[in-house]
Design an enzyme around this catalytic site. Structure first.
Site, short mmCIF file in Angstrom:
data_model
loop_
_atom_site.label_atom_id
_atom_site.label_comp_id
_atom_site.label_asym_id
_atom_site.label_seq_id
_atom_site.Cartn_x
_atom_site.Cartn_y
_atom_site.Cartn_z
N HIS A 121 -1.41 4.22 7.57
CA HIS A 121 -0.59 5.14 6.49
C HIS A 121 -0.33 6.34 6.71
CE1 HIS A 121 -3.08 1.84 4.73
NE2 HIS A 121 -2.04 1.32 4.42
N SER A 179 0.67 -1.18 -0.12
CA SER A 179 -0.01 0.00 0.10
C SER A 179 0.93 1.09 0.13
CB SER A 179 -0.84 -0.03 1.21
OG SER A 179 -0.27 -0.22 2.42
N ASP A 221 -4.12 7.49 8.62
CA ASP A 221 -5.35 6.62 8.97
C ASP A 221 -5.03 5.68 9.91
OD1 ASP A 221 -3.79 4.90 7.52
OD2 ASP A 221 -5.27 4.59 6.00
#
Ligand SMILES: *[C@@H]1O[C@H](CO)[C@@H](O)[C@H](O)[C@H]1NC(C)=O
Ligand SMILES: *[C@@H]1O[C@H](CO)[C@@H](O)[C@H](O)[C@H]1NC(C)=O
Ligand SMILES: *[C@@H]1O[C@H](CO)[C@@H](O)[C@H](O)[C@H]1NC(C)=O
Length: 390
Positions: free
Chosen positions: A349, A41, A346
């Site tokens: 991240h 990610s 979040d």
């Protein structure tokens, strides 16, 4: 006699000097024509979003993801640009298009295989180790295989029609990758010792991916280590404890979890050193994500962050503004007014502000080793460079 000796000497010198030219014909300063990216990610510019079931889109498909920069969710797990985006800007290249779901997009100047949730190890191996299977199966080797299958068409569209040359002219981003392997073990309740056992396997997976790409012509690799996960809201929440000695008093990060990251990084650096000896003409750059980010917790004000910036910007509260099950992207979850003062976006991240400062620290030093050399680039890139200081 004298003249033939002269000839001999001069031809010897010629051979000698041509050897030298060969040695130095691998300039460390390169102008990269393309970015090829593998990872999770941290570098996913939209792959997972496109791979997802349309009836179950990922959180990054919803606002406030993308609020700060793209002003719409792009599948990036941040409020804006990622480190890979800032690298692309710096090199004067377009944002690297995701391989999955990009329609009618040219991959001439970049292609991205990084997928949210991706592991360094293959799923079969992780499942064998008792780790669930409800995560993406696009592991590093799967990403690499898709790349190899795609390569002939990529080269056909490149000006040289030569795959080796195309790879040689690319900056290859190898990660970040590996954190999810550890992450899934933790979330399955495995002990730190069990997780540590995975480290050499993860490093081996990264190393063999690099070797594969070297054999295909890759000449420049940027290989990130891990982030200091002991400073992330999701892990601070998962492993919250009354035992004060588990926390670093200055930063409030979980020391033992950061030690795992440092252990991974030491193994990785040793392996990269080994690869550099075997492939002296390949530039293998280690990206020190750990220290590049840890400084923000040590001296937040110096970098424009709020005091003790451990909490997430996007969340519904709790000590670290992170709550399992009520995460960013879920209905009713808001975000802070000033994302640029937050390190974390979040819980898992980072904010665009963090990515920007980290990218700057990689491209202009001191968190890339060996450092990038941009001396051969023209003024155009110097201009982009200055955009970092604003
Ligand atoms: C794809 O791109 C070409 C050239 O830019 C354009 O002519 C064509 O209409 C595009 N096709 C689609 C389906 O968007
Ligand atoms: C990954 O999973 C998808 C469906 O979830 C499946 O279609 C695909 O074949 C799998 N790929 C690999 C390499 O296992
Ligand atoms: C937590 O997130 C909310 C958004 O839901 C935000 O308004 C708030 O500033 C954050 N709190 C802290 C302490 O950072």
């Amino acid at each position: 006699m004298a003249s033939s000796l002269k000839k001999l000497i001069s031809s010897f010198l010629l051979i000698f000097s041509s050897t030298i030219t060969v040695e130095s014909s691998e300039p460390s300063c390169r102008s990269y024509k393309s970015i090829i990216s593998f990872g999770d990610s941290g570098a996913d510019t939209g792959n997972y979003l496109h791979l997802s079931d349309v009836n179950h889109p990922p959180q990054a498909a919803f606002p406030p993801y993308g609020e700060t920069f793209f002003h719409t969710p792009t599948g990036r797990n941040s409020d804006g640009r990622l480190i890979i985006d800032f690298i692309a800007e710096f090199l004067g290249l377009p944002y690297v298009p995701p391989y999955f779901g990009s329609q009618n997009v040219s991959f001439k100047q970049g292609i991205n295989f990084a997928v949210y949730g991706a592991t360094a190890l293959d799923c079969a191996l992780l499942i064998e180790k008792g780790i669930g299977s409800d995560f993406t199966n696009v592991s590093l080797s799967v990403q690499l295989n898709i790349f190899k299958q795609t390569l002939p068409s990529l080269c056909a569209s490149s000006s040289s029609h030569d795959c080796k040359e195309m790879l040689g002219d690319s900056l290859i981003l190898m990660g970040d990758i590996g954190a999810n392997d550890y992450d899934y073990m933790f979330f399955q309740g495995k002990s730190i010792n069990e997780v540590e056992e995975l480290v050499p396997l993860v490093i081996k997976a990264i190393s063999s991916a690099i070797v594969d790409l070297i054999n295909l012509g890759g000449k420049t690799f940027l290989v990130p280590g891990t982030f200091p996960y002991g400073c992330f809201p999701a892990y601070l929440t998962l492993f919250q404890t009354a035992k004060e000695e588990e926390y670093d008093p200055l930063t409030g990060c979980l020391s033992w979890l950061n030690e795992l990251g440092k252990n991974h990084d030491e193994h990785l650096k040793t392996e990269l050193k080994r690869l550099r000896k075997i492939y002296p003409h390949v530039n293998i750059i280690y990206a020190d994500y750990y220290n590049s980010m840890y400084r923000f917790f040590q001296e937040p004000a110096k970098y424009g962050f709020k005091e003790r910036p451990l909490g997430a910007c996007c969340g519904v509260g709790g000590q670290y503004n992170f709550t399992f099950g009520e995460e960013c992207g879920c209905q009713g979850v808001g975000y802070c007014k000033n994302p640029s003062e937050y390190v974390n976006w979040d819980g898992y991240h980072l904010t665009e502000a963090t990515h920007q400062k980290m990218a700057h620290g990689l491209l202009n030093g001191p968190y890339a080793s060996p450092a990038f050399d941009w001396s051969c680039l023209g003024s155009a890139s110097v201009d982009t460079k200055s955009s970092f200081t604003s």
